[in-house]
Scaffold this motif. Structure first.
Motif, PDB file in Angstrom:
ATOM      1  N   LEU A  81       0.955  -1.254  -0.572  1.00  0.00           N
ATOM      2  CA  LEU A  81       0.207   0.316   0.070  1.00  0.00           C
ATOM      3  C   LEU A  81       1.501   1.337  -0.086  1.00  0.00           C
ATOM      4  CD1 LEU A  81      -2.434  -0.949   2.754  1.00  0.00           C
ATOM      5  CD2 LEU A  81      -2.256  -1.245   0.144  1.00  0.00           C
ATOM      6  N   GLY A  82       2.402   1.055  -0.212  1.00  0.00           N
ATOM      7  CA  GLY A  82       2.742   2.145   0.406  1.00  0.00           C
ATOM      8  C   GLY A  82       3.894   3.308   1.658  1.00  0.00           C
ATOM      9  N   MET A  83       2.600   2.385   2.688  1.00  0.00           N
ATOM     10  CA  MET A  83       2.341   2.773   3.779  1.00  0.00           C
ATOM     11  C   MET A  83       4.063   2.008   4.676  1.00  0.00           C
ATOM     12  SD  MET A  83      -1.512   2.728   4.824  1.00  0.00           S
ATOM     13  CE  MET A  83      -1.067   3.589   6.205  1.00  0.00           C
ATOM     14  N   LYS A  84       4.410   3.562   5.507  1.00  0.00           N
ATOM     15  CA  LYS A  84       5.731   2.423   6.269  1.00  0.00           C
ATOM     16  C   LYS A  84       4.860   1.675   7.183  1.00  0.00           C
ATOM     17  CE  LYS A  84       8.171   6.139   6.124  1.00  0.00           C
ATOM     18  NZ  LYS A  84       9.171   7.359   5.803  1.00  0.00           N
ATOM     19  N   THR A  85       5.350   0.790   8.322  1.00  0.00           N
ATOM     20  CA  THR A  85       5.129  -0.027   9.277  1.00  0.00           C
ATOM     21  C   THR A  85       6.067   0.941   9.972  1.00  0.00           C
ATOM     22  OG1 THR A  85       6.272  -1.716   9.217  1.00  0.00           O
ATOM     23  CG2 THR A  85       4.192  -1.774   8.095  1.00  0.00           C
ATOM     24  N   LEU A  86       6.395   0.540  10.988  1.00  0.00           N
ATOM     25  CA  LEU A  86       7.355   0.687  12.636  1.00  0.00           C
ATOM     26  C   LEU A  86       8.291   0.130  12.177  1.00  0.00           C
ATOM     27  CD1 LEU A  86       7.623   2.314  15.150  1.00  0.00           C
ATOM     28  CD2 LEU A  86       6.615   0.705  16.265  1.00  0.00           C
ATOM     29  N   ASN A  87       7.789  -1.642  12.211  1.00  0.00           N
ATOM     30  CA  ASN A  87       8.960  -2.668  11.565  1.00  0.00           C
ATOM     31  C   ASN A  87      10.075  -2.616  11.268  1.00  0.00           C
ATOM     32  OD1 ASN A  87       8.557  -4.295  14.283  1.00  0.00           O
ATOM     33  ND2 ASN A  87       7.156  -5.472  12.432  1.00  0.00           N
ATOM     34  N   ILE A  88       9.022  -1.632   9.391  1.00  0.00           N
ATOM     35  CA  ILE A  88       9.741  -1.454   8.468  1.00  0.00           C
ATOM     36  C   ILE A  88      10.906  -0.165   8.502  1.00  0.00           C
ATOM     37  CG2 ILE A  88       9.653  -0.290   6.045  1.00  0.00           C
ATOM     38  CD1 ILE A  88       7.701  -1.753   5.786  1.00  0.00           C
ATOM     39  N   GLU A  89      10.916   1.129   9.518  1.00  0.00           N
ATOM     40  CA  GLU A  89      11.589   2.535  10.279  1.00  0.00           C
ATOM     41  C   GLU A  89      12.003   1.731  10.958  1.00  0.00           C
ATOM     42  OE1 GLU A  89      12.161   6.176  10.048  1.00  0.00           O
ATOM     43  OE2 GLU A  89      10.619   5.376   8.681  1.00  0.00           O
ATOM     44  N   LEU A  90      12.540   1.312  12.016  1.00  0.00           N
ATOM     45  CA  LEU A  90      13.123   0.464  12.899  1.00  0.00           C
ATOM     46  C   LEU A  90      14.280  -0.190  12.191  1.00  0.00           C
ATOM     47  CD1 LEU A  90      11.377  -0.591  15.502  1.00  0.00           C
ATOM     48  CD2 LEU A  90      12.253   1.446  15.313  1.00  0.00           C
ATOM     49  N   GLY A  91      14.010  -1.396  10.789  1.00  0.00           N
ATOM     50  CA  GLY A  91      15.021  -1.857   9.799  1.00  0.00           C
ATOM     51  C   GLY A  91      15.963  -0.744   9.111  1.00  0.00           C
ATOM     52  N   ARG A  92      14.982   0.038   9.017  1.00  0.00           N
ATOM     53  CA  ARG A  92      16.400   1.251   8.294  1.00  0.00           C
ATOM     54  C   ARG A  92      16.507   1.985   9.158  1.00  0.00           C
ATOM     55  NH1 ARG A  92      11.709   4.306   3.807  1.00  0.00           N
ATOM     56  NH2 ARG A  92      11.102   2.583   3.020  1.00  0.00           N
ATOM     57  N   GLU A  93      16.691   2.236   9.912  1.00  0.00           N
ATOM     58  CA  GLU A  93      17.477   2.798  10.416  1.00  0.00           C
ATOM     59  C   GLU A  93      18.669   2.518  11.564  1.00  0.00           C
ATOM     60  OE1 GLU A  93      14.616   4.689  14.088  1.00  0.00           O
ATOM     61  OE2 GLU A  93      13.550   5.710  12.702  1.00  0.00           O
ATOM     62  N   SER A  94      18.430   0.714  11.733  1.00  0.00           N
ATOM     63  CA  SER A  94      18.347  -0.201  12.219  1.00  0.00           C
ATOM     64  C   SER A  94      20.318  -0.083  11.193  1.00  0.00           C
ATOM     65  CB  SER A  94      18.138  -1.530  12.740  1.00  0.00           C
ATOM     66  OG  SER A  94      19.301  -2.227  13.495  1.00  0.00           O
ATOM     67  N   LEU A  95      19.903  -0.825  10.098  1.00  0.00           N
ATOM     68  CA  LEU A  95      20.392  -0.580   8.906  1.00  0.00           C
ATOM     69  C   LEU A  95      21.645   0.958   8.515  1.00  0.00           C
ATOM     70  CD1 LEU A  95      21.370  -2.012   6.283  1.00  0.00           C
ATOM     71  CD2 LEU A  95      19.759  -1.265   4.994  1.00  0.00           C
ATOM     72  N   GLY A  96      20.907   2.030   8.796  1.00  0.00           N
ATOM     73  CA  GLY A  96      21.281   2.781   8.829  1.00  0.00           C
ATOM     74  C   GLY A  96      22.841   3.380   9.487  1.00  0.00           C
ATOM     75  N   LEU A  97      22.645   2.500  10.770  1.00  0.00           N
ATOM     76  CA  LEU A  97      23.637   2.947  12.050  1.00  0.00           C
ATOM     77  C   LEU A  97      24.335   1.355  11.332  1.00  0.00           C
ATOM     78  CD1 LEU A  97      21.377   3.312  14.972  1.00  0.00           C
ATOM     79  CD2 LEU A  97      22.222   4.905  13.791  1.00  0.00           C
ATOM     80  N   GLY A  98      24.365   0.098  11.077  1.00  0.00           N
ATOM     81  CA  GLY A  98      25.317  -0.346  11.288  1.00  0.00           C
ATOM     82  C   GLY A  98      26.472   0.371   9.907  1.00  0.00           C
ATOM     83  N   CYS A  99      25.639   1.325   8.710  1.00  0.00           N
ATOM     84  CA  CYS A  99      26.505   1.551   7.929  1.00  0.00           C
ATOM     85  C   CYS A  99      27.161   2.245   8.393  1.00  0.00           C
ATOM     86  CB  CYS A  99      25.235   2.202   6.685  1.00  0.00           C
ATOM     87  SG  CYS A  99      24.252   1.462   5.794  1.00  0.00           S
ATOM     88  N   CYS A 100      26.869   2.874   9.267  1.00  0.00           N
ATOM     89  CA  CYS A 100      27.978   4.198  10.376  1.00  0.00           C
ATOM     90  C   CYS A 100      28.451   2.712  10.793  1.00  0.00           C
ATOM     91  CB  CYS A 100      26.969   5.458  10.804  1.00  0.00           C
ATOM     92  SG  CYS A 100      25.496   6.123  10.599  1.00  0.00           S
ATOM     93  N   THR A 101      28.424   2.436  11.794  1.00  0.00           N
ATOM     94  CA  THR A 101      29.726   1.042  11.856  1.00  0.00           C
ATOM     95  C   THR A 101      30.192   0.861  10.981  1.00  0.00           C
ATOM     96  OG1 THR A 101      27.784   0.166  13.731  1.00  0.00           O
ATOM     97  CG2 THR A 101      29.862  -1.303  13.083  1.00  0.00           C
ATOM     98  N   ILE A 102      30.299   0.493   9.953  1.00  0.00           N
ATOM     99  CA  ILE A 102      31.231  -0.146   8.935  1.00  0.00           C
ATOM    100  C   ILE A 102      31.669   1.123   8.323  1.00  0.00           C
ATOM    101  CG2 ILE A 102      31.379  -1.038   6.491  1.00  0.00           C
ATOM    102  CD1 ILE A 102      28.993  -2.221   7.199  1.00  0.00           C
ATOM    103  N   ALA A 103      31.966   2.255   8.425  1.00  0.00           N
ATOM    104  CA  ALA A 103      32.537   3.503   7.711  1.00  0.00           C
ATOM    105  C   ALA A 103      33.496   3.624   8.964  1.00  0.00           C
ATOM    106  CB  ALA A 103      31.576   4.846   8.063  1.00  0.00           C
ATOM    107  N   MET A 104      32.643   3.445  10.307  1.00  0.00           N
ATOM    108  CA  MET A 104      33.801   4.414  11.574  1.00  0.00           C
ATOM    109  C   MET A 104      34.973   2.805  11.864  1.00  0.00           C
ATOM    110  SD  MET A 104      33.460   6.994  12.207  1.00  0.00           S
ATOM    111  CE  MET A 104      32.874   6.929  10.808  1.00  0.00           C
ATOM    112  N   TRP A 105      35.054   1.464  11.266  1.00  0.00           N
ATOM    113  CA  TRP A 105      35.513   0.477  11.863  1.00  0.00           C
ATOM    114  C   TRP A 105      36.758   0.214  10.597  1.00  0.00           C
ATOM    115  CZ3 TRP A 105      32.659  -3.795  14.147  1.00  0.00           C
ATOM    116  CH2 TRP A 105      32.516  -3.685  15.008  1.00  0.00           C
TER     117      TRP A 105
END
Length: 112
Positions: A81-105
């Motif tokens: 339906l094109g709507m985001k759920t809370l789980n999708i939003e949390l998944g995106r945020e977690s993935l972005g923070l994982g990218c930050c982790t990789i960049a810092m390491w």
């Protein structure tokens, strides 16, 4: 030369991540969050910063990513339906923070 390319790649990626946060419900959290790796990668380009600093910041990003991980994984794409759920939003945020982790390491592993 490769080190500079990698660092500029991270800078561009995290500037993009920062730019797409303007319409997020909480941009005051995510814009500074993605500007931290931009600053630290630029700092590394200048030959500054200790390995332990980059490793520690990466560890903090990793702990935050684990904390943000959704209770039920629904992916990171929009549903039918094109709507985001809370789980999708949390998944995106977690993935972005994982990218930050990789960049810092990666920054921690690179030579000054």
């Amino acid at each position: 030369m490769i080190q500079k390319v990698v660092l500029w790649f991270f800078i561009i990626v995290f500037l993009y991540f920062t730019g797409v946060q303007y319409n997020d419900p909480d941009p005051y959290v995510w814009i500074p969050t993605y500007l931290i790796p931009v600053f630290l990668c630029y700092y590394k380009l200048q030959g500054k910063g200790e390995k332990v600093m980059y490793f520690t910041v990466g560890l903090l990003f990793l702990m935050w990513a684990i904390n943000q991980f959704p209770p039920a994984w629904e992916g990171v794409l929009l549903n039918q339906l094109g709507m985001k759920t809370l789980n999708i939003e949390l998944g995106r945020e977690s993935l972005g923070l994982g990218c930050c982790t990789i960049a810092m390491w990666v920054c921690a592993a690179l030579k000054n």
